[in-house]
Scaffold this active site. Structure first.
Site, mmCIF file in Angstrom:
data_model
loop_
_atom_site.group_PDB
_atom_site.id
_atom_site.type_symbol
_atom_site.label_atom_id
_atom_site.label_comp_id
_atom_site.label_asym_id
_atom_site.label_seq_id
_atom_site.Cartn_x
_atom_site.Cartn_y
_atom_site.Cartn_z
ATOM 1 N N HIS A 129 -7.998 -4.993 -1.355
ATOM 2 C CA HIS A 129 -6.770 -4.504 -0.730
ATOM 3 C C HIS A 129 -6.114 -5.514 0.204
ATOM 4 C CE1 HIS A 129 -4.165 -1.084 -0.136
ATOM 5 N NE2 HIS A 129 -4.268 -1.158 1.172
ATOM 6 N N ASP A 162 -9.833 -3.677 -5.347
ATOM 7 C CA ASP A 162 -9.216 -2.882 -4.286
ATOM 8 C C ASP A 162 -9.870 -1.503 -4.211
ATOM 9 O OD1 ASP A 162 -7.474 -1.546 -2.531
ATOM 10 O OD2 ASP A 162 -5.769 -2.713 -3.226
ATOM 11 N N SER A 170 0.847 -1.184 0.000
ATOM 12 C CA SER A 170 0.000 0.000 0.000
ATOM 13 C C SER A 170 0.891 1.246 0.000
ATOM 14 C CB SER A 170 -0.962 -0.041 1.185
ATOM 15 O OG SER A 170 -1.989 0.905 1.059
#
Length: 711
Positions: free
Chosen positions: A683, A648, A563
């Site tokens: 995610h 995501d 991320s």
């Protein structure tokens, strides 16, 4: 972006030999896919960027899906020789995990609550027992049954009414963190037909056991922006909006105080917070402001007795302090100091009990738990002996107890749940994570914390673990992990899965770089906005240090981040690609400028206080100077594995896809470049506990293959 990507917690056995040939077996004559070039001009502040792959953001475009599938096919073909190794690693990792495991029960409102797993099953079972652990088990939710027919399943936000009859719960079957809330009658087993859609999954019951408050998301940006009130027996379309957070840099949420007396609506941005309170027995009343938002004023509240306890940065308390105010006079002018600000100690939070105040602190990068009797006598800290541990309070829902429950682990010590008697100081280990297989002994591993010197002279800690007997000769493979954003501290933790690297000769290290809050609030402030590059240079300097100290060498050094940590990976390989043999970028936030200029993308506006608003030229120019996608250049890059999920909601799939497409045509040399897109998830990756391990085996075989380790 905003939510810290949680590194998967999984690990393996001893197989020490590292092959002399460090070059992996390459699959010949497989052509890498090339994305079509469709130039798009992007202009801002009189500056024009050309984005050849902007079109990849068209999620419904068959050409986009085709490209992602071709990248997956290429990745699978190029790594086909590792598939059996992946399967073997999976079985090795799985064999260490206690499959029929359960949580330590906790007592709440007359019931013991337990989360458990059954052998061979991917998902948890949530259960409770009335009054005694010897009572009959009531299964509230069996997620294995609920997940059938779904490639992804996540149950979240279980909320039981005070009469113990109703339980609200949220379900996400897409992995976009959009939950549908339903309500179950725990006495009859009936699930009510009403569905509350597009929510965060969390909800809170009022004291009347009929009124449920919950948070909905904006359909486009996915920002949590509205609090709703639902009445049992009514339809979803009848639900009332209680609060609308109109500032698009804020998100909102609702919860109930531990005392059960107050419902609390919170609103927060990166730098500012605000709360509204309402007595829980008056759900149709009006929420009242606790303290109106003031830019830069952060605070959190806890109710006890006739007062609120406030953790805040008021009065320039950079590392926060604890204040107290009457529940009838909550504005900041009524707040008085209880624990003053300390320059070297970060106040992270508190737990309130009838006779004790427990304070969670951080000093010199280490967790501290401070026990303070309300009587004012003989306060003390829990003792911890090493420097590579993590300790934190866990489930403490009861006021009237002298037992504090906390968790402890280190990089070589499995996680434990401990009940600590604050009066007698007796410690009872309720559970220690089991590592099955009979081969694990924590005494076979060495843990240490070392300090690298950054280019501006700042000392940056690195926590590491490795198998005893390793020599500092520069030949050890070393995986360096970091995050470095949002003030999220990367504390040392244990992973049974990680053993599969350690027992094959790897050193595993965490760089506690600026941008996190590992060494206090200033550590965070010096790694954000116009100081963001400190995050990247800190990591590079940590990399140079482990090489200088001969823990490893550039031929054997690997880096990983997810991320915002994936942004870190993108930045360091543009800046210092020669330091790394391989890099893993999980769901990486790499197209910083384009994303931050598009306020229709989920979560963007709430990020301005972290990265800056590029509509302001100074932030635009600064972001542009480090944005990984914008700074790809013709140079040699290390071997790279990039992972993403089609659904995501935090970092859109097209960021890593565009980045890989650009790297393909720009990079020099024959290093590997893979894009692995999970077409079913978002995610956090796969939802099942064993499916998640399979994702880790891909990462580990990528590293091991580069080292020439075949089994």
């Amino acid at each position: 972006m905003k939510y810290q990507f949680l590194l998967s917690c999984v690990c393996l056995t001893f197989a020490s030999a590292i092959a002399q040939n460090n070059k992996p077996k390459m699959v010949e004559k497989i052509k890498a896919p090339l994305a079509a070039v469709k130039p798009k001009q992007l202009e801002k502040h009189g500056h024009v960027r050309t984005d050849n792959y902007y079109w990849l953001n068209e999620r419904e475009n068959p050409e986009v899906i085709d490209y992602l599938n071709k990248e997956n096919d290429y990745y699978n073909a190029m790594t086909a020789h590792t598939k059996q190794f992946q399967a073997d690693l999976f079985e090795e990792m799985k064999a260490r995990i206690k499959e029929d495991d359960s949580s330590v029960p906790y007592l709440y409102n007359g019931y013991y609550y337990i989360t458990r797993y059954e052998k061979g099953k991917d998902y948890p079972i949530y259960a409770r027992k009335k009054g005694s652990l010897e009572a009959n088990e009531e299964i509230m939710f069996d997620c294995n049954e609920m997940a059938k027919g779904h490639s992804y399943f996540q149950l979240s936000g279980l909320s039981v009414s005070e009469d113990n009859k109703w339980c609200a719960f949220g379900v996400d079957t897409v992995s976009r963190r959009e939950y549908t809330i339903q309500i179950k009658n725990l006495e009859s087993g009936e699930i009510l037909p009403v569905k509350l859609e597009k929510t965060t999954g969390g909800s809170t019951w009022a004291a009347d056991n009929k009124t449920l408050f919950y948070t909905r998301k904006d359909l486009v940006t996915l920002r949590s922006d509205k609090i709703y009130k639902h009445k049992l027996g009514s339809e979803a379309k009848e639900d009332q909006v209680v609060f609308h957070e109109k500032d698009d840099t804020f998100s909102t949420y609702i919860y109930k105080e531990k005392s059960k007396k107050y419902l609390v609506i919170g609103s927060s941005s990166t730098l500012t917070s605000e709360y509204q309170i309402l007595k829980s027995d008056n759900p149709d009343g009006k929420f009242e402001l606790f303290q109106k938002r003031t830019r830069g004023l952060e605070y959190s509240i806890s109710h006890f007795g006739d007062s609120f306890y406030v953790v805040t940065n008021k009065d320039k308390a950079t590392n926060f302090k604890l204040m107290k105010t009457p529940e009838t006079a909550t504005a900041k002018e009524n707040w008085v100091d209880l624990i003053p600000h300390r320059k070297e100690t970060l106040l992270e939070g508190i737990e309130i009990f009838k006779d004790y105040l427990v304070v969670v602190e951080r000093n010199n990068g280490l967790n501290k738990i401070r026990i303070m009797p309300w009587s004012g006598k003989d306060e003390y800290y829990l003792p911890f002996d090493i420097e590579t541990y993590t300790a934190y309070t866990t489930t403490n829902v009861d006021f009237d107890t002298e037992i504090l429950r906390y968790s402890y682990q280190s990089m070589a010590t499995p996680s434990s749940v401990i009940d600590f008697n604050m009066r007698t100081k007796e410690k009872t280990i309720k559970k220690e994570q089991e590592v099955l297989g009979g081969k694990f002994d924590k005494n076979n591993y060495t843990e240490e914390r070392i300090w690298a010197t950054a280019q501006d002279g700042t000392k940056v800690p690195i926590s590491m673990v490795y198998r005893k007997g390793i020599k500092k000769d520069g030949k050890n493979p070393l995986l360096l992990y970091a995050y470095g954003s949002y003030g999220s501290s990367m504390d040392p933790y244990f992973s049974s899965i990680r053993l599969s690297l350690l027992d094959r000769g790897f050193i595993y290290a965490i760089a506690h770089i600026r941008g996190g809050e590992d060494l206090g609030r200033e550590w965070y402030e010096n790694g954000k906005l116009l100081k963001k590059k400190n995050t990247f240079t800190d990591f590079i300097d940590c990399s140079k240090y482990v090489i200088e100290q001969q823990y490893t060498s550039a031929k054997h050094l690997y880096a990983e981040g997810g991320s915002a940590g994936g942004l870190l990976m993108g930045a360091i390989i543009n800046m210092a690609p020669e330091l790394y043999n391989g890099v893993i970028a999980q769901v990486p936030f790499v197209d910083v400028v384009t994303t931050m200029l598009d306020d229709s993308i989920p979560l963007t506006t709430g990020e301005y206080d972290e990265w800056g608003n590029p509509n302001d030229k100074k932030y635009y120019d600064y972001m542009l100077s480090y944005s990984p996608y914008d700074n790809v250049k013709q140079q040699k890059y290390p071997n790279i594995l990039v992972t993403t999920g089609l659904h995501d909601s935090q970092v859109q799939y097209w960021e890593p896809a565009k980045w890989v497409a650009k790297l393909r045509v720009m990079k020099l040399g024959d290093s590997q470049l893979f894009l692995d897109t999970n077409m079913d998830t978002g995610h956090g990756g796969a939802s099942g506990r064993f499916e998640a391990i399979k994702e880790v085996t891909k990462e580990y075989t990528f590293l091991l293959d580069l080292e020439g380790i075949k089994k």
